[in-house]
Design a protein around this motif. Structure first.
Motif, PDB file in Angstrom:
ATOM      1  N   GLN A   1       0.820  -1.202   0.000  1.00 24.90           N
ATOM      2  CA  GLN A   1       0.000   0.000   0.000  1.00 24.90           C
ATOM      3  C   GLN A   1       0.854   1.252   0.000  1.00 24.90           C
ATOM      4  O   GLN A   1       0.550   2.235  -0.667  1.00 24.90           O
ATOM      5  CB  GLN A   1      -0.938   0.006   1.206  1.00 24.90           C
ATOM      6  CG  GLN A   1      -2.042  -1.016   1.089  1.00 24.90           C
ATOM      7  CD  GLN A   1      -2.896  -1.081   2.341  1.00 24.90           C
ATOM      8  OE1 GLN A   1      -2.733  -0.289   3.248  1.00 24.90           O
ATOM      9  NE2 GLN A   1      -3.810  -2.034   2.374  1.00 24.90           N
ATOM     10  N   LYS A   2       1.967   1.225   0.739  1.00 21.17           N
ATOM     11  CA  LYS A   2       2.866   2.376   0.792  1.00 21.17           C
ATOM     12  C   LYS A   2       3.499   2.614  -0.575  1.00 21.17           C
ATOM     13  O   LYS A   2       3.598   3.750  -1.035  1.00 21.17           O
ATOM     14  CB  LYS A   2       3.944   2.154   1.845  1.00 21.17           C
ATOM     15  CG  LYS A   2       4.893   3.337   1.987  1.00 21.17           C
ATOM     16  CD  LYS A   2       5.931   3.054   3.053  1.00 21.17           C
ATOM     17  CE  LYS A   2       6.830   4.230   3.293  1.00 21.17           C
ATOM     18  NZ  LYS A   2       7.641   4.606   2.164  1.00 21.17           N
ATOM     19  N   VAL A   3       3.906   1.549  -1.227  1.00 20.56           N
ATOM     20  CA  VAL A   3       4.532   1.686  -2.540  1.00 20.56           C
ATOM     21  C   VAL A   3       3.551   2.262  -3.551  1.00 20.56           C
ATOM     22  O   VAL A   3       3.891   3.155  -4.327  1.00 20.56           O
ATOM     23  CB  VAL A   3       5.070   0.317  -3.027  1.00 20.56           C
ATOM     24  CG1 VAL A   3       5.451   0.367  -4.488  1.00 20.56           C
ATOM     25  CG2 VAL A   3       6.258  -0.110  -2.185  1.00 20.56           C
ATOM     26  N   ILE A   4       2.322   1.784  -3.527  1.00 17.10           N
ATOM     27  CA  ILE A   4       1.319   2.257  -4.486  1.00 17.10           C
ATOM     28  C   ILE A   4       0.951   3.712  -4.233  1.00 17.10           C
ATOM     29  O   ILE A   4       0.770   4.507  -5.149  1.00 17.10           O
ATOM     30  CB  ILE A   4       0.077   1.349  -4.450  1.00 17.10           C
ATOM     31  CG1 ILE A   4       0.431   0.008  -5.059  1.00 17.10           C
ATOM     32  CG2 ILE A   4      -1.090   1.972  -5.193  1.00 17.10           C
ATOM     33  CD1 ILE A   4      -0.627  -1.034  -4.910  1.00 17.10           C
ATOM     34  N   SER A   5       0.841   4.083  -2.964  1.00 19.45           N
ATOM     35  CA  SER A   5       0.419   5.449  -2.661  1.00 19.45           C
ATOM     36  C   SER A   5       1.574   6.435  -2.553  1.00 19.45           C
ATOM     37  O   SER A   5       1.360   7.613  -2.302  1.00 19.45           O
ATOM     38  CB  SER A   5      -0.390   5.458  -1.360  1.00 19.45           C
ATOM     39  OG  SER A   5       0.446   5.094  -0.274  1.00 19.45           O
ATOM     40  N   ASP A   6       2.793   5.973  -2.758  1.00 22.40           N
ATOM     41  CA  ASP A   6       3.955   6.847  -2.657  1.00 22.40           C
ATOM     42  C   ASP A   6       3.837   8.000  -3.662  1.00 22.40           C
ATOM     43  O   ASP A   6       3.545   7.807  -4.832  1.00 22.40           O
ATOM     44  CB  ASP A   6       5.220   6.045  -2.940  1.00 22.40           C
ATOM     45  CG  ASP A   6       6.478   6.835  -2.663  1.00 22.40           C
ATOM     46  OD1 ASP A   6       6.364   7.959  -2.139  1.00 22.40           O
ATOM     47  OD2 ASP A   6       7.565   6.332  -2.960  1.00 22.40           O
TER      48      ASP A   6
END
Length: 101
Positions: A81-86
């Motif tokens: 989720q962090k990678v996608i929303s970065d």
């Protein structure tokens, strides 16, 4: 390259659903669906068709294709989720031209 990978690699880039590609994936055993390819493509989110990827399903002995346990799953989910929303992963708008007074 195996037959299941060759079907994926040579898939057209068109965004229109094509039942022949779904049929190829089900025919080689890479994808499992309860009905036909047409039924899958015609299904709506309100009445979704369940699909199965047999290589990702748990085996008869209870083991799965992944070696991580229950404690690692939330960490992986959070990381994804962090990678996608970065913010750096999102396309930046082009710079606005400066106005000269």
């Amino acid at each position: 390259m195996s037959s299941s990978n060759s079907a994926i690699a040579s898939a057209p880039s068109s965004s229109a659903p094509n039942p022949t590609w779904v049929e190829k994936l089900t025919g080689c055993g890479w994808l499992g669906i309860p009905g036909t390819a047409g039924d899958l493509l015609a299904s709506r989110p309100e009445n979704a068709t369940q699909i199965t990827v047999p290589s990702l399903a748990p085996r008869e002995d209870g083991t799965g294709p992944f070696t991580f346990g229950k404690k690692m799953r939330p960490k992986l989910s959070g990381w994804a989720q962090k990678v996608i929303s970065d913010i750096s992963a999102r396309p930046k708008p082009p710079p606005q031209p400066a106005c000269s007074p």
